[in-house]
Each structure stands twice: as structure tokens, then as C-alpha cells.
Design a protein around this motif. Structure first.
Motif, PDB file in Angstrom:
ATOM      1  N   THR A 345       0.856  -1.469   0.159  1.00  0.00           N
ATOM      2  CA  THR A 345       0.010  -0.056   0.020  1.00  0.00           C
ATOM      3  C   THR A 345       0.797   1.141  -0.150  1.00  0.00           C
ATOM      4  OG1 THR A 345      -0.096   0.188   2.418  1.00  0.00           O
ATOM      5  CG2 THR A 345      -1.919  -1.135   1.221  1.00  0.00           C
ATOM      6  N   ARG A 346       2.142   0.940  -0.178  1.00  0.00           N
ATOM      7  CA  ARG A 346       3.008   2.390   0.112  1.00  0.00           C
ATOM      8  C   ARG A 346       2.513   3.483  -1.052  1.00  0.00           C
ATOM      9  NH1 ARG A 346       8.992  -0.306   0.663  1.00  0.00           N
ATOM     10  NH2 ARG A 346       7.792  -1.855  -1.060  1.00  0.00           N
ATOM     11  N   GLU A 347       2.466   4.484  -0.684  1.00  0.00           N
ATOM     12  CA  GLU A 347       1.937   5.850  -1.477  1.00  0.00           C
ATOM     13  C   GLU A 347       0.660   5.420  -2.497  1.00  0.00           C
ATOM     14  OE1 GLU A 347       2.800   8.725  -1.235  1.00  0.00           O
ATOM     15  OE2 GLU A 347       4.011   8.331   0.205  1.00  0.00           O
ATOM     16  N   SER A 348       0.032   4.207  -1.917  1.00  0.00           N
ATOM     17  CA  SER A 348      -1.377   4.038  -2.537  1.00  0.00           C
ATOM     18  C   SER A 348      -2.199   5.233  -2.860  1.00  0.00           C
ATOM     19  CB  SER A 348      -2.052   2.725  -1.969  1.00  0.00           C
ATOM     20  OG  SER A 348      -3.213   2.584  -2.890  1.00  0.00           O
ATOM     21  N   PRO A 349      -2.739   5.531  -4.110  1.00  0.00           N
ATOM     22  CA  PRO A 349      -3.733   6.590  -4.295  1.00  0.00           C
ATOM     23  C   PRO A 349      -4.964   6.387  -3.376  1.00  0.00           C
ATOM     24  CG  PRO A 349      -3.173   5.187  -6.417  1.00  0.00           C
ATOM     25  CD  PRO A 349      -2.216   4.927  -5.327  1.00  0.00           C
ATOM     26  N   SER A 350      -5.222   5.017  -3.157  1.00  0.00           N
ATOM     27  CA  SER A 350      -6.459   4.844  -2.427  1.00  0.00           C
ATOM     28  C   SER A 350      -6.320   5.672  -1.068  1.00  0.00           C
ATOM     29  CB  SER A 350      -6.646   3.346  -2.205  1.00  0.00           C
ATOM     30  OG  SER A 350      -7.681   2.900  -1.633  1.00  0.00           O
ATOM     31  N   ILE A 351      -5.136   5.626  -0.387  1.00  0.00           N
ATOM     32  CA  ILE A 351      -4.953   6.357   0.827  1.00  0.00           C
ATOM     33  C   ILE A 351      -5.440   7.708   0.810  1.00  0.00           C
ATOM     34  CG2 ILE A 351      -3.349   6.939   2.623  1.00  0.00           C
ATOM     35  CD1 ILE A 351      -1.559   4.671   1.844  1.00  0.00           C
ATOM     36  N   TYR A 352      -5.106   8.391  -0.286  1.00  0.00           N
ATOM     37  CA  TYR A 352      -5.417   9.667  -0.284  1.00  0.00           C
ATOM     38  C   TYR A 352      -6.722  10.076  -0.794  1.00  0.00           C
ATOM     39  CZ  TYR A 352      -0.317  10.148   0.074  1.00  0.00           C
ATOM     40  OH  TYR A 352       1.010   9.768   0.496  1.00  0.00           O
ATOM     41  N   ILE A 353      -7.233   9.008  -1.628  1.00  0.00           N
ATOM     42  CA  ILE A 353      -8.693   9.225  -1.806  1.00  0.00           C
ATOM     43  C   ILE A 353      -9.576   9.197  -0.646  1.00  0.00           C
ATOM     44  CG2 ILE A 353     -10.903   8.501  -3.280  1.00  0.00           C
ATOM     45  CD1 ILE A 353      -8.340   9.223  -5.055  1.00  0.00           C
ATOM     46  N   CYS A 354      -9.328   8.292  -0.074  1.00  0.00           N
ATOM     47  CA  CYS A 354      -9.820   8.009   1.459  1.00  0.00           C
ATOM     48  C   CYS A 354      -9.702   9.101   2.232  1.00  0.00           C
ATOM     49  CB  CYS A 354      -9.240   6.667   2.220  1.00  0.00           C
ATOM     50  SG  CYS A 354      -9.796   5.203   1.571  1.00  0.00           S
ATOM     51  N   LYS A 355      -8.621   9.757   2.452  1.00  0.00           N
ATOM     52  CA  LYS A 355      -8.174  10.762   3.063  1.00  0.00           C
ATOM     53  C   LYS A 355      -9.372  12.130   2.727  1.00  0.00           C
ATOM     54  CE  LYS A 355      -4.963  14.851   3.708  1.00  0.00           C
ATOM     55  NZ  LYS A 355      -5.618  15.300   4.816  1.00  0.00           N
ATOM     56  N   TYR A 356      -9.190  12.360   1.400  1.00  0.00           N
ATOM     57  CA  TYR A 356     -10.078  13.579   1.129  1.00  0.00           C
ATOM     58  C   TYR A 356     -11.441  13.296   1.524  1.00  0.00           C
ATOM     59  CZ  TYR A 356      -5.884  14.834  -1.564  1.00  0.00           C
ATOM     60  OH  TYR A 356      -4.665  15.149  -1.846  1.00  0.00           O
ATOM     61  N   LEU A 357     -12.051  11.959   1.456  1.00  0.00           N
ATOM     62  CA  LEU A 357     -13.350  11.684   1.622  1.00  0.00           C
ATOM     63  C   LEU A 357     -13.642  11.726   3.117  1.00  0.00           C
ATOM     64  CD1 LEU A 357     -14.246   8.919  -1.064  1.00  0.00           C
ATOM     65  CD2 LEU A 357     -14.614  11.136  -1.146  1.00  0.00           C
ATOM     66  N   MET A 358     -12.732  11.459   4.022  1.00  0.00           N
ATOM     67  CA  MET A 358     -12.727  11.249   5.421  1.00  0.00           C
ATOM     68  C   MET A 358     -12.725  12.715   5.913  1.00  0.00           C
ATOM     69  SD  MET A 358     -10.513   8.279   7.191  1.00  0.00           S
ATOM     70  CE  MET A 358      -8.867   8.709   6.606  1.00  0.00           C
ATOM     71  N   ASP A 359     -12.013  13.670   5.104  1.00  0.00           N
ATOM     72  CA  ASP A 359     -12.031  15.358   5.507  1.00  0.00           C
ATOM     73  C   ASP A 359     -13.176  15.662   5.428  1.00  0.00           C
ATOM     74  OD1 ASP A 359      -9.144  15.128   6.114  1.00  0.00           O
ATOM     75  OD2 ASP A 359      -8.616  16.189   4.163  1.00  0.00           O
TER      76      ASP A 359
END
Ligand code: NAD
Ligand code: UDX
Length: 478
Positions: A345-359
Motif C-alpha cells: 500500500t506504499r503511496e497508494s492513491p487509495s489512501i489519499y482518496i480515503c483521506k479526502y473523503l474522510m476530511d
């Protein structure tokens, strides 16, 4: 030194493990020992559940382990016994001090080099396999030479690795080329030949390219920078497609048939991830800054910026389509790995998509066929992603079943291109979702017409599938 009988690899990671498994399987006359500081990782390499998932790797390891392939934490023993040592440790982006956020952190490389110098009692070929800035081999050689024992000689080679995760076994078995950089001297040539002889057990001689050490080091950074640049370029075009009515797949096909451009790495996506592209481009940017080449640094930096833009843009599109609010809405995230066929999962775009949605306080139900739930939580509660781990626990549900993830959800967001996502019963899923039911295909892998027929509102990258009635955007060409 031409006849290498014992190889040691320092670093039992995504590169060290598979590379050594291939060497062991192709060179039964060579004993290969992979060593690591992490007892837990070595235990896994010695167990039935390997620490990394790679198609074909289990069989390969089983075939050689205990015969001529060994995994151990006895680093000193491994070094002492070896004729040739690969340094295959991690070189992450520095997160402190000078060059923070850009330079490669070379502390693991240096500590491996110092360990070799400390314990070696016979001459060694030391091979830099990790991806490093130009001139790192020189630093390794310097450390070794400054600490060498009487009669112990070293040759340092650069032999960057080009495998991609998910296809590591195939890439190692049939590499486009093997690159070996070394010192332009008689001893340097002998060391290059010794390493080349190992590869020649399965790689045609013509595919083994030798060059000076610095060219070899720079070639690795350049290859990754070019590949990342292609993705950022097609992702930039995907934004133009969405704004105009062009289809990025058609554009990619059209340009990819030009033999000068070629068809690979033109798949528009939610953005590139993985442990290498961002790190290595930043590494190149930092190198250029240090070489007083600010214009070159800025040029490569835009590759990263475009990737950030693409991840943000996609998340924003999800929010806009869902009537500009996702607060408390259940959204199923399909895929957490940075690409299919890996659990990484290193630098997975999924992490960032989740972050923006969690924000935006969305409730996420995440499913990935290979990523451990602890890993997902660790990624999402990292300080760079969230400053409130308790809130993450409240917003995120982790599931082992995609149908469960999608139940009562407003939307499904595809973040990884796993093949199994194509084969789900999307009618059944639709029936269990809230309406209107949305699918955001960030990897362009689903049958969009079929989904629309079922009743889904479908959005994808680089193609406008329906008039954006919710956001009031025009589909006409400006
Ligand atoms: P990784 O984090 O999976 O593995 C590195 C291993 O090195 C870890 O298990 C760590 O415990 C071990 N280690 C660190 N310092 C050590 C020391 N002093 N002694 C013994 N063990 C030590 O990393 P990776 O993904 O295998 O990457 C390794 C290198 O290869 C990096 O430079 C990376 O840029 C490069 N690379 C990676 C890939 C890839 O697909 N992952 C592809 C090509 C090149
Ligand atoms: C990369 C390099 O390909 C490899 O040669 C190097 O040794 C390590 O870094 P890796 O990161 O494992 O390999 O996978 P890769 O297939 O390159 O994909 C990287 C990212 O780019 C993934 O997130 C992938 O989904 C994305 N990608 C790839 C695209 O978005 N579009 C493409 O066309 C190709």
C-alpha cells in the motif's frame, strides 16, 4: 572473483526476496542467503505465508528454500561467507533534516556498508541494488576502503532493479535488460563479469548492459522518472477529456500506436502510487537542486504535482457528483493496494482518496482482496493522513466482503484495478445500495454501459459518461 559461489543479499524486502529466489532457482551451483534485521520478516520468509504477495513467488521459494536459498538474521555470517553481496535495503524519502521530503534517506545503505566493512575477512564484490542518488556507490566504496582489513579488497557495482510489483517474478525471469555499472579498470571489469556470469544463467548476454557506475545509477532514476511522467501526462490529458467530451482511452490508443510513443504506461488512473515513482522522482529533483540545476528540478517536480492534482481531482469529483456533500454517507472503497496483484500500500492513491473523503466526513467501507486490515488502519491513521485516529476508527469500516462493503452505500469508488472487481454481480450490489447508486471507476476497468443499464450513475477517469446534471457543468466544447 570471476566464480561466485556464495551470494548474500542484505534486505529481505520486495526486491531482495524475489531477486534472490530467482537467482537460487536459476543458479543451482550458487548458495544464496538473504539477511535482514527484522526477525519477523525473516520468520515469514521461512514460513508458508511469505511477507509479500507476488504471483508465482510461493512456488519459487518453496522449490529452493533450504536447498540453496536461505533466509536469516545472521547478517555477519551471511556477509563473511559471501563472495558477492547485494545491498537491497530500503531508501525511503527523508522525513527529517536536510533534503526532508525530497532526498533519499541513505542511512540504511550506509549501515549495511559499514557492517560489511566491519565483518568481512575476504574480498567482496558489493552490489548496490537499492535505488540511490548518483554517486552513492562512490560513498559505499569510500566507507569500505576507509575501513578495510589488510588483504581484503572491494569492488562496488551498481545493478539497479527494474522489477514492478505484481509482476516481479516475470520481470526478473525475462528482464528487458540487466544493467551493471562498474569501475572502468581491470578489477572493475572482472567484478562486472562475475555479476554478469550470474545473470547469464538465464538472461541472454546481449540483454546485459554494462556502463560506468554513475550512468547506471542515473539510468534507474531516469527510467522511473520517464515512466511516472508518462502517467502524469496521460492523467493531465484525462482532465482535458473530461472537460471536452474526448475519451482518454481513445486518445491513449491513438498516440500509443505511434511506434515512437508506444502503448505502455498510458493508462489514465486515479494517480500513480507505489514505493518507487514518487520517491525516485523526488530524489531526481533533489539531485538537480544540489547540482544547481533549478530549472531541471522544477521540470521533474511537475510530474509529482500533476499526480497530486489527479488524486485530489478524482476525490473532488466524487464529492461533487454526490450532491456536493458526502458527510455521513457510506461509500464503498474497492481496492487499497497501489496496484493489482500486490498487497503493498506504499503511496497508494487509495489512501489519499480515503483521506479526502474522510476530511468531508464520509463513512468508508473498505475492501481489498490482499491488504491486511491492520495495514489499512496504520496507513489511514498516519499523521500525514489524519490527526485524529479515533475519528478514523469511527469513519472507517473494514470488510472482507465487497458485497458487505457496498450494502446501503451511496457509492462505490474503484481505486485499484483488481481483476475480481470486473466479475462481481453488480445487479445484486445495486439492489443493496441506496439510490441513486453511484460508481466511480478510477481505473476504467468496468463495463460502464452494462452498469448504466442496471441503473447506476457511472463516472470514470478521462471520459464523460453522462451529463453532469448535479454539478451543472456543461459538456460542450468551450
Ligand atoms: P523493503 O522495505 O521491502 O525492504 C528493505 C529491507 O531491508 C527491510 O526488510 C529492512 O528491514 C531491511 N534492512 C534495512 N536496513 C538493513 C540493514 N542495515 N541490514 C539488514 N537489513 C536491513 O524495500 P524494497 O521495496 O525491497 O526496496 C529496496 C530497494 O530497492 C529500494 O531502494 C527501492 O527503491 C528499490 N526498488 C524497489 C522496487 C519495488 O518494487 N519495491 C523495485 C525496484 C527497486
Ligand atoms: C515501478 C517501475 O515500473 C519498476 O520498473 C521499478 O523497478 C519500481 O517502480 P511499481 O511501482 O512496482 O514499479 O509498479 P508500476 O507497474 O510501475 O505502477 C506504479 C503505479 O503507476 C501504480 O499505482 C499503477 O497503478 C500506476 N500506473 C501504471 C498507472 O496509473 N498507469 C499506467 O499506465 C501504469
Amino acid at each position: 572473483m570471476a566464480d561466485v559461489k556464495r551470494v548474500c543479499c542484505i534486505g529481505a524486502g520486495y526486491v531482495g526476496g524475489p531477486t534472490c529466489a530467482i537467482i537460487a532457482s536459476k543458479c543451482p551451483d550458487i548458495t544464496v542467503t538473504v539477511v535482514d534485521l527484522s526477525q519477523a520478516r525473516i520468520n515469514e520468509w521461512n514460513s508458508d505465508k511469505l511477507p509479500i504477495f507476488e504471483p508465482g513467488l510461493d512456488d519459487l521459494v518453496k522449490q529452493c528454500r533450504g536447498k540453496n536459498l536461505f533466509f536469516s538474521t545472521e547478517i555477519e555470517k551471511g556477509i563473511k561467507e559471501a563472495d558477492l553481496i547485494f545491498i537491497s535495503v530500503n531508501t525511503p524519502t527523508k522525513n527529517y533534516g536536510i533534503g526532508k521530503g525530497r532526498a533519499a534517506d541513505l542511512k540504511y545503505i550506509e549501515s549495511a556498508a559499514r557492517k560489511i566493512a566491519e565483518v568481512a575477512v575476504s574480498s567482496k564484490i558489493v552490489v548496490e541494488k537499492s535505488t540511490v542518488p548518483v554517486k552513492a556507490a562512490e560513498s559505499i566504496a569510500h566507507i569500505l576502503q576507509a575501513n578495510h582489513r589488510r588483504g581484503v579488497h572491494y569492488q562496488v557495482l551498481s545493478n539497479p532493479e527494474f522489477l514492478a510489483e505484481g509482476t516481479a517474478v516475470k520481470d526478473l525471469m525475462y528482464p528487458d535488460r540487466v544493467l551493471i555499472g562498474g569501475e572502468l579498470s581491470e578489477e572493475g571489469n572482472r567484478a562486472i563479469m562475475a555479476l554478469s556470469n550470474i545473470y547469464q544463467h538465464w538472461v541472454p548476454k546481449d540483454n546485459i548492459i554494462t556502463m560506468n557506475t554513475w550512468s547506471s545509477e542515473l539510468s534507474k532514476l531516469t527510467a522511473n522518472a520517464f515512466l511516472a511522467q508518462r502517467i502524469s501526462s496521460i492523467n493531465a490529458i484525462s482532465a482535458v477529456c473530461e472537460a471536452t467530451g474526448a475519451d482518454v482511452s481513445e486518445v491513449a490508443h491513438a498516440i500509443g500506436t505511434d511506434s515512437r510513443i508506444g502503448p505502455k504506461f498510458l493508462q489514465a488512473s486515479v494517480g500513480f502510487g507505489g514505493s518507487c515513482f514518487q520517491k525516485d522522482v523526488l530524489n531526481l529533483v533533489y539531485l538537480c537542486e544540489c547540482l544547481n540545476l533549478p530549472d531541471v528540478a522544477v521540470y521533474w517536480q511537475t510530474v509529482i504535482e500533476m499526480n497530486e492534482f489527479q488524486k485530489r481531482r478524482f476525490a473532488r469529483r466524487v464529492i461533487e457528483a454526490l450532491f456536493n456533500t458526502v458527510t455521513n454517507k457510506r461509500i464503498a472503497i474497492f481496492g487499497f493496494a497501489f496496484k493489482k496483484d500486490t498487497g503493498d500500500t506504499r503511496e497508494s492513491p487509495s489512501i489519499y482518496i480515503c483521506k479526502y473523503l474522510m476530511d468531508e466526513q464520509a463513512k468508508l467501507a473498505i475492501y481489498d482482496p490482499k491488504v491486511d486490515h491492520e495495514q489499512m488502519i496504520s496507513d489511514l491513521t498516519h499523521p500525514s493522513i489524519s490527526d485524529n485516529p479515533t475519528r478514523v476508527q469511527e469513519l472507517v469500516t473494514l470488510t472482507k466482503d465487497p458485497y458487505e462493503a457496498a450494502r446501503s452505500a451511496h457509492a462505490i469508488v474503484i481505486c485499484t484495478e483488481w481483476d475480481e472487481f470486473k466479475d462481481y454481480d453488480y445487479q445484486k450490489i445495486y439492489d443493496s445500495m441506496l439510490k441513486p447508486a453511484f460508481i466511480f471507476d478510477g481505473r476504467m476497468i468496468l463495463d460502464h454501459k452494462q452498469l448504466q443499464k442496471i441503473g447506476y450513475h457511472v463516472e470514470t477517469i478521462g471520459k464523460r459518461l453522462s451529463d453532469d446534471v448535479h454539478t451543472g457543468k456543461s459538456t460542450s466544447v468551450p
